[in-house]
Design an enzyme around this catalytic site. Structure first.
Site, PDB file in Angstrom:
ATOM      1  CG  LEU A  13      -2.178   0.829   1.188  1.00 31.94           C
ATOM      2  CD1 LEU A  13      -2.974   0.643  -0.096  1.00 31.94           C
ATOM      3  CD2 LEU A  13      -3.057   0.525   2.372  1.00 31.94           C
ATOM      4  CG  HIS A  14       3.092   1.955  -3.626  1.00 28.53           C
ATOM      5  ND1 HIS A  14       3.048   2.870  -4.650  1.00 28.53           N
ATOM      6  CD2 HIS A  14       2.575   0.802  -4.130  1.00 28.53           C
ATOM      7  CE1 HIS A  14       2.540   2.290  -5.725  1.00 28.53           C
ATOM      8  NE2 HIS A  14       2.248   1.031  -5.432  1.00 28.53           N
ATOM      9  CB  ALA A  15       2.651   7.327  -2.548  1.00 33.61           C
TER      10      ALA A  15
END
Length: 88
Positions: A13-15
């Site tokens: 769940l990165h940017a």
């Protein structure tokens, strides 16, 4: 309504993934909260989602409350299952 999903994309769940999830969450008339262990985040907050530090293989519980809860849960589950539309 609630369900548990496994983060499957390589970067977790990165940017960009958090931004997609937040934008999706804003389309529903429901309070959407993600839980991972002791941490929780409102789904419409990119920063809160990033603070979950959800990596590949981590389980997140999604809880939806409100008039659109069923549709919201289904849409978020689909986004996670589709690995946030990332090419791996």
């Amino acid at each position: 309504m609630e369900a548990t999903f496994v983060i499957q994309n390589k970067l977790g769940l990165h940017a960009r993934a958090a931004s997609q999830l937040a934008q999706l969450a804003m389309n529903f008339d429901a309070k959407i909260t993600l839980y991972q262990g002791e941490k929780s985040a409102e789904a419409d907050s990119v920063l809160a989602l990033l603070l979950l530090e959800s990596g590949q293989g981590k389980e997140v519980k999604v809880v939806c409350e409100g008039s659109d809860e069923e549709g919201a849960l289904a849409a978020i589950g689909k986004l996670i299952a589709e690995k946030f539309h990332e090419q791996e």
